[in-house]
Each structure stands twice: as C-alpha cells, then as structure tokens.
Design an enzyme around this catalytic site. Structure first.
Site, PDB file in Angstrom:
ATOM      1  N   CYS A 184      -4.700  87.674 -25.988  1.00 44.37           N
ATOM      2  CA  CYS A 184      -4.658  88.904 -27.058  1.00 44.37           C
ATOM      3  C   CYS A 184      -6.018  89.148 -27.902  1.00 44.37           C
ATOM      4  CB  CYS A 184      -3.509  88.323 -28.058  1.00 44.37           C
ATOM      5  SG  CYS A 184      -2.465  87.324 -27.404  1.00 44.37           S
ATOM      6  N   ARG A 235      -3.219  76.236 -21.141  1.00 43.02           N
ATOM      7  CA  ARG A 235      -2.373  75.664 -21.866  1.00 43.02           C
ATOM      8  C   ARG A 235      -2.086  74.182 -21.683  1.00 43.02           C
ATOM      9  NH1 ARG A 235       2.035  80.506 -23.045  1.00 43.02           N
ATOM     10  NH2 ARG A 235       0.661  81.886 -23.431  1.00 43.02           N
ATOM     11  N   GLN A 271      -1.574  85.294 -16.130  1.00 46.74           N
ATOM     12  CA  GLN A 271      -0.560  86.243 -16.713  1.00 46.74           C
ATOM     13  C   GLN A 271      -1.037  87.775 -16.264  1.00 46.74           C
ATOM     14  OE1 GLN A 271       0.158  86.506 -20.989  1.00 46.74           O
ATOM     15  NE2 GLN A 271      -0.161  84.575 -21.439  1.00 46.74           N
ATOM     16  N   ASP A 322      -0.677  90.328 -17.877  1.00 46.63           N
ATOM     17  CA  ASP A 322      -0.688  90.539 -19.324  1.00 46.63           C
ATOM     18  C   ASP A 322      -1.042  92.095 -19.696  1.00 46.63           C
ATOM     19  OD1 ASP A 322      -0.382  89.915 -21.958  1.00 46.63           O
ATOM     20  OD2 ASP A 322      -2.075  88.666 -22.275  1.00 46.63           O
ATOM     21  N   HIS A 356      -1.766  94.450 -23.608  1.00 47.17           N
ATOM     22  CA  HIS A 356      -1.311  94.564 -25.082  1.00 47.17           C
ATOM     23  C   HIS A 356      -1.318  95.927 -25.243  1.00 47.17           C
ATOM     24  CE1 HIS A 356      -2.779  90.238 -24.618  1.00 47.17           C
ATOM     25  NE2 HIS A 356      -1.657  90.477 -25.914  1.00 47.17           N
ATOM     26  N   LYS A 398      10.969  90.136 -30.532  1.00 47.44           N
ATOM     27  CA  LYS A 398      10.761  90.055 -29.174  1.00 47.44           C
ATOM     28  C   LYS A 398      11.853  90.092 -28.173  1.00 47.44           C
ATOM     29  CE  LYS A 398      10.630  85.150 -28.317  1.00 47.44           C
ATOM     30  NZ  LYS A 398       9.775  84.023 -27.704  1.00 47.44           N
ATOM     31  N   HIS A 414       2.844  93.017 -27.111  1.00 49.88           N
ATOM     32  CA  HIS A 414       2.214  91.994 -26.089  1.00 49.88           C
ATOM     33  C   HIS A 414       3.271  91.987 -24.931  1.00 49.88           C
ATOM     34  CE1 HIS A 414      -0.138  89.525 -29.176  1.00 49.88           C
ATOM     35  NE2 HIS A 414       0.927  89.991 -29.906  1.00 49.88           N
TER      36      HIS A 414
HETATM   37  C1  TSB Z   1       2.620  88.391 -23.223  1.00 49.85           C
HETATM   38  N1  TSB Z   1       0.215  86.717 -25.853  1.00 49.85           N
HETATM   39  C2  TSB Z   1       1.468  87.152 -24.806  1.00 49.85           C
HETATM   40  C3  TSB Z   1       1.036  88.056 -23.838  1.00 49.85           C
HETATM   41  O1  TSB Z   1       0.695  89.147 -24.221  1.00 49.85           O
HETATM   42  C4  TSB Z   1       1.672  85.743 -24.367  1.00 49.85           C
HETATM   43  O2  TSB Z   1       0.670  85.039 -23.746  1.00 49.85           O
HETATM   44  N2  TSB Z   1       3.107  85.612 -24.531  1.00 49.85           N
HETATM   45  S1  TSB Z   1       3.852  84.144 -23.715  1.00 49.85           S
HETATM   46  O3  TSB Z   1       3.405  82.862 -24.463  1.00 49.85           O
HETATM   47  O4  TSB Z   1       5.222  84.105 -23.772  1.00 49.85           O
HETATM   48  O5  TSB Z   1       3.534  83.857 -22.198  1.00 49.85           O
HETATM   49  C5  TSB Z   1       3.632  85.139 -21.519  1.00 49.85           C
HETATM   50  C6  TSB Z   1       4.448  84.614 -20.052  1.00 49.85           C
HETATM   51  O6  TSB Z   1       3.720  83.427 -19.407  1.00 49.85           O
HETATM   52  C7  TSB Z   1       5.841  83.878 -20.469  1.00 49.85           C
HETATM   53  O7  TSB Z   1       6.826  84.832 -20.505  1.00 49.85           O
HETATM   54  C8  TSB Z   1       6.344  83.162 -19.276  1.00 49.85           C
HETATM   55  O8  TSB Z   1       6.699  83.807 -18.209  1.00 49.85           O
HETATM   56  C9  TSB Z   1       4.630  82.793 -18.827  1.00 49.85           C
HETATM   57  N3  TSB Z   1       4.445  81.387 -18.902  1.00 49.85           N
HETATM   58  C10 TSB Z   1       4.257  80.722 -20.134  1.00 49.85           C
HETATM   59  N4  TSB Z   1       3.896  79.352 -20.105  1.00 49.85           N
HETATM   60  C11 TSB Z   1       3.755  79.155 -18.928  1.00 49.85           C
HETATM   61  C12 TSB Z   1       3.402  78.118 -18.064  1.00 49.85           C
HETATM   62  N5  TSB Z   1       3.086  76.972 -18.576  1.00 49.85           N
HETATM   63  N6  TSB Z   1       3.426  78.251 -16.617  1.00 49.85           N
HETATM   64  C13 TSB Z   1       3.727  79.400 -16.081  1.00 49.85           C
HETATM   65  N7  TSB Z   1       3.953  80.322 -16.581  1.00 49.85           N
HETATM   66  C14 TSB Z   1       3.809  80.295 -17.986  1.00 49.85           C
HETATM   67 ZN    ZN Z   2      -0.609  88.481 -26.127  1.00 46.58          ZN
END
Ligand code: TSB
Ligand code: ZN
Length: 583
Positions: A276, A305, A323, A325, A327, A411, A457
């Site tokens: 983001c 992460r 992701q 992803d 925005h 959300k 997001h």
């Molecule tokens: C959608 N900032 C927002 C983005 O813009 C975001 O990061 N959202 S999130 O934290 O929900 O992560 C997005 C998606 O990543 C989640 O819905 C999930 O499907 C996937 N995700 C989250 N953590 C993991 C992980 N450790 N391993 C694999 N996929 C993951």
């Molecule tokens: Zn985001």
C-alpha cells in the site's frame, strides 16, 4: 467435512475429549504438565510438557488404551468454582496453570472440572460423564511452542477427535484420509510444483518449473481481467525505508508481522509486508481531478511477513508471498460502484475456477464502541450500507462480523476451507479512510477544492501462493487444460511407425501455443498411459496407423476410459476453443 468447532454438541464432546486425553497422559506420565487443550475445526488437542520424553505413534496407542480404560470406569465430570486464591493454591506446583490464572481478568469466575483422580482448570462446558466420550481417536502428535512463540519451550501437541457414535467417527476418519491425499503439500511434491529447502528458510517455497507455469497462467489470467477493468499495473521494490512504514503506520501497528530492519549506508530498510505505501506514493506523484477517479493501481507484488514457524504451511501460509494486489482510489460517492466491481470480479473468478464452497465475511464497526474507529460517522454509515447493498444485490450470503472492522474501515473477506486445517482467507477487499490522509493524498473536486480519496485495498487471488495451494486441493492436482503444466501428452503407438506423425502433431499444437509432451520413450503403450494418469495430464493423444493415415487424432481425457477420434484440423480448433474458454 464437518467443522467440529462450529457444532455445539461436538464442541462440548471434543473439549471433554481433551480432558480425557490429559487424564490418560497423567496416568502414564505422572510428571506431565498441561498448557491448553482447546477444540479446533478438526477436533481437539492438548499441549503437554513431558520434559525430555518425546512421544511417538506407539505412545499414542498406549494413551488411547488408557483413555478407553477411563471411559469404562465411567466417572462423572464435576464442575466446581474456586476463588483466585484457592485456584493459585490448588495449582501452585503447575507453572502453566498459574500462568493461565494470572492472565484471567480480575472478575473471572474460575472453574475446575474433575473426573475421578483428575482435575483441570477449565471454563467448560463438558459432557456429564466420561462414559459419553466413547468414540474417539488420537490422530497425531507434533511439537508446538509454548504460546506459539519460538523463543519459548517446545511442548508436545496431541491431536484427537471424538464423536457420539462409531459411524460418524468412521466417516470422519475416512474423510480425513481423503483430505490428506488432497493436501497441496503432498500433491505439490508429487507433481513437482514446489519444494522448500532449509538453506532458503522456513516458509520460503521454491516454485519448480511446473509450478511456475501454473503461476504464469494465473498471472496472465488475472492481468487480462484487470486490464479490461481499467487497472494500471506497476512494479515497485520489495523493500521500503522504515520511514515509509512509519508514515503508513505499519511500523507502529504491524511491526510484529515484519522482518527486522537492515541498515544500508545511511538508510534503514525493511522487507515490505504490504504494498500500500508504495502505491500511495505512486498516486501522490501526480495531481488528480475527480474526473480521473477511480484510479486503480495493481501489482503482482512480493511481500515478506513474519509468520510463526508453526503456522507456515506449504504454499498456503508463507513468509515470502506474491499478492495479486491493487489499490483503488475513489471519491466517497464511488465506494459502492467500485466495491460492486470488485465483488463482481471475485464472483467471476470463482466461477471460472469452479470454486463453489466459500463464505463471505463482512467485518463492520461496532457502533457501540465508536471511539475504537476512525472518526467519521457519516462515512462509516454510508460505506457500510453500500457494502451490504452490493452484496444483497448480488444475492450473496454473508456473515456480518460486528466489531471486526479495522480501525481504518470495513472489509469483505472470502473464506475457504483447505483440505487440512482451519479456514483461510483467499480474496479480500478492505476500505481505508485513513491511509490516504497519512500520505496527504488528494484530488480536486468539481468545485476546485482539494478532497481526500478513499482507498480500497483488494486482492482477488489473495496471493498467488495461497491461491495455487487452494487450486491444487480443489482439483486434486488434475488441472484444467489451460492451467496444467502439460496440457496434452502425445503417445505414438509404435515409435517406428508413428513417431514422425506424432512429431508433426506436436509441432502444430506448439505453434498454437499449447503445452505438449511427446512421450517417445521405448516403453509399452499401457505403461505410458498409466504414467500420464499419475502425472494427471488432462489429455492424452494416442496416435497409430489409423490416425496417421487419415490425418486424425484420438484423445482420452484424464481419468476417463473413452477415446474420441477427430480430424486433426477439427481437433486444433476444438482444443484452442477449450483453452480459450478455460474449460
Ligand atoms: C489487499 N494491503 C492489503 C492488500 O492491498 C493486504 O495486504 N491485505 S492482507 O493482509 O489481507 O493480505 C492479502 C491476502 O494475502 C490475504 O487475503 C490472504 O489471502 C493472503 N495472505 C496473507 N498472508 C499470507 C501468507 N502468510 N501466506 C500466503 N498468503 C497470505
Ligand atoms: Zn493494501
């Protein structure tokens, strides 16, 4: 598969199952200490400190035997209430229970449950007698850090499940076996989709060539959809300075999920956990008029992460992820319309992949606790109404999770159940009233005044990693033609007479962009056919005299016995269409 945690009666029974397990362990290992024994989606577990003793499968058999003895003995399970002092005195030799008692709120009513010679600190409820826990099975034992923290001691976690009758237990165990076969980690290894290596690290899978093909197909698929919807795709670095994440607020609120920072010259970097902030900067790079909105910035973006080492799982929960992803920057009036487009895209994608079992979870603010949320009452009310409206318009069933919205906005998550383990979120769409403010983003409205946009997001696949894990389990590795690493396997009946024609067919298919394998090994036809089945190749062509002489092909689909013959020209058209339609 039944979700035990969501079934009230089974929940109670399984919780009592955990106590029964603990009592049996205590009989066999009098020094054992117990941490927590909750009910989970798949039954129950208990975390146990057995000192240096490491349990194995055989030990589980002995523990099960002991559990059966206790059941036969048939003691009642009796509840009692204790004052804090009494509880601390009773468990004074048990550091784990003391820890639990100390963590309880002041006014908690502390309760214990006793069955025969065993008492456990517990909120309950339980079944009335151990006699009721007749049909159970211990499933496995694994290590689990105390409080899930790898800095703490490793305890042993024994998993089990209990039912009210033998048929239900048998049925469940059968489903469990099938689920294990579907586990993407097993299929992923068998079909050479991904691997991991200690030298790379935990939660950092390596995508093998077959996996990379699948991922590329997914990327192409969603990229095309997003292009049609007016997304602009960007590339940004997978690091940012600590200051970037201080500006976004992640440094204060998300730090425990991030990798530690690293210094390079005068700059301090972090591996990014989210994209983001980068996208906010891209939006802020230009002045925008309300006429330009919505602006949709998309990226297939790598994030890192910190996930607890016990939580990482194949491709489903990783520490390095990509992701899908984007925005979306909108005016407040555009929230409903843009959210609708996101939900429509989610539904569209799920339909294409044949995903039918999923749940929408709408996380909203707790209206009784407004101080906990970003302070703009009208915005919250308007936005939440819009989200509901859109979901109703699509006829989507959804669960409203009141009080589970983030500080910065409501959300929508889409949850699915993997073969093994609890539910996970695939797609997500999160409204954000705050982040654009933190980055001082604006657009000029129709009166020539500066306004702050709202951000959505959204990730449709979630991550390519998690989505691939899920699709492996949905298809059991038998991917559709358009997604499979090899779409078509060609087997000449006899290399001597049919290899030339088979090679020609291969070339024509490849000219059409189809992924083909020509199996020209000197092996028997039956053997090659069986192997194509094991590799789960969606289609096999069998080319012999008849096919060669008539410019035909004969094909057989994965797991089917029937063979269909067609003119080669017709087949090319047919297969191109099938792939285009993603059938
Ligand atoms: C959608 N900032 C927002 C983005 O813009 C975001 O990061 N959202 S999130 O934290 O929900 O992560 C997005 C998606 O990543 C989640 O819905 C999930 O499907 C996937 N995700 C989250 N953590 C993991 C992980 N450790 N391993 C694999 N996929 C993951
Ligand atoms: Zn985001």
């Amino acid at each position: 598969m039944i979700n035990i945690k969501e079934n009230e009666e089974l929940s109670v029974l399984n919780h009592s199952g955990a106590h029964l397990l603990a009592q049996a362990v205590k009989h066999l290992y009098p020094d054992a200490l117990f941490w927590v024994g909750p009910v989970i989606t798949d039954g129950f577990y208990y975390d146990i400190d057995l000192g240096s003793k490491k349990l194995n499968e055989e030990d589980l058999v002995s523990i099960e035997k002991e559990m059966k003895k206790i059941v036969k003995d048939g003691k009642r399970i009796v509840r009692s209430e204790l004052t804090r002092e009494e509880a601390l005195e009773k468990f004074k030799n048990d550091p784990y229970k003391i820890d639990l008692i100390n963590e309880m709120e002041e006014d908690t009513v502390i309760t214990c449950y006793t069955q025969g010679d065993f008492t456990d600190l517990c909120r309950g409820p339980h079944v009335e007698s151990v006699k009721e826990i007749k049909y159970f099975k211990l499933l496995k034992v694994s290590g689990a850090y105390y409080k899930g923290d790898s800095k703490n001691k490793m305890l042993q976690r024994i998993y089990g499940v209990a039912f009210y009758n033998q048929e239900d237990l048998n049925e469940y165990l059968k489903e469990l076996e099938e689920a294990k076969e579907r586990d993407h980690r097993k299929i992923g290894a068998a079909l050479d989709i991904f691997m991991s290596h200690d030298l790379v690290g935990k939660g950092m899978p390596l995508w093998l060539p077959n996996g990379a093909i699948i991922r590329k197909q997914l990327e192409n698929y969603i990229y095309e959809k997003e292009q049609k919807l007016g997304y602009h795709h960007v590339y940004t670095p997978c690091v940012g300075t600590v200051d970037l994440y201080k500006t976004s607020g992640h440094w204060d609120h998300y730090k425990e999920n991030m990798f530690p920072s690293m210094k390079v010259d005068e700059e301090e970097f972090v591996l990014r956990p989210m994209n983001c902030p980068h996208h906010m900067l891209i939006y802020g790079n230009e002045i925008h008029s309300y006429r330009d909105l919505p602006i949709r910035i998309g990226e297939f973006a790598t994030d890192f992460r910190y996930e607890a080492s016990g939580a990482v799982k194949g491709l489903e929960r990783v520490r390095c992820m990509c992701q899908n992803d984007a925005h979306l920057f909108v005016t407040p009036e555009q929230i409903g319309e843009e959210f609708k487009k996101v939900v429509s895209l989610i539904l569209d994608v799920y339909k294409d992949f044949g995903i039918k079992k999923y749940k929408f979870r709408l996380s909203l603010r707790d209206p009784m606790d407004k101080e906990k949320y970003f302070d703009d009452d009208d915005m919250w009310n308007m936005a939440e109404d819009k989200l509901r409206e859109v979901l109703n318009e699509f006829g989507c069933e959804y669960h409203e999770a009141i009080g589970e919205a983030a500080f910065y906005g409501p959300k929508l998550d889409v949850e699915v159940k993997p073969a093994v383990g609890p539910e996970i979120t695939l797609s997500t769409c999160q409204l954000d009233f705050l982040l654009p403010r933190k980055f001082e983003l604006s657009y000029i409205d129709s009166n020539g005044e500066k306004q702050t946009p709202v951000v959505l997001h959204r990730a449709i696949f979630g991550t390519f990693d998690r989505f691939t894990a899920f699709i492996i389990e949905e298809t059991k590795g038998a991917f559709p033609l358009w997604l499979a690493p090899i779409s078509i396997n060609i087997i000449p009946v006899n290399n001597e007479y049919h290899l030339e024609y088979a090679t020609r067919v291969k070339e024509i298919l490849e000219e059409n962009g189809i992924r083909v394998n020509l199996d020209s090994r000197n092996e028997k036809l039956g053997y090659k056919m069986r192997e194509a089945q094991t590799r789960k190749i969606p289609m096999t062509l069998i080319l012999g005299d008849k096919e060669r002489d008539n410019k035909e092909i004969s094909y057989r689909l994965y797991s089917e016995k029937e063979t269909t013959t067609m003119k080669l020209d017709e087949f090319i058209e047919f297969i191109n269409l099938k792939i285009k339609e993603k059938k």
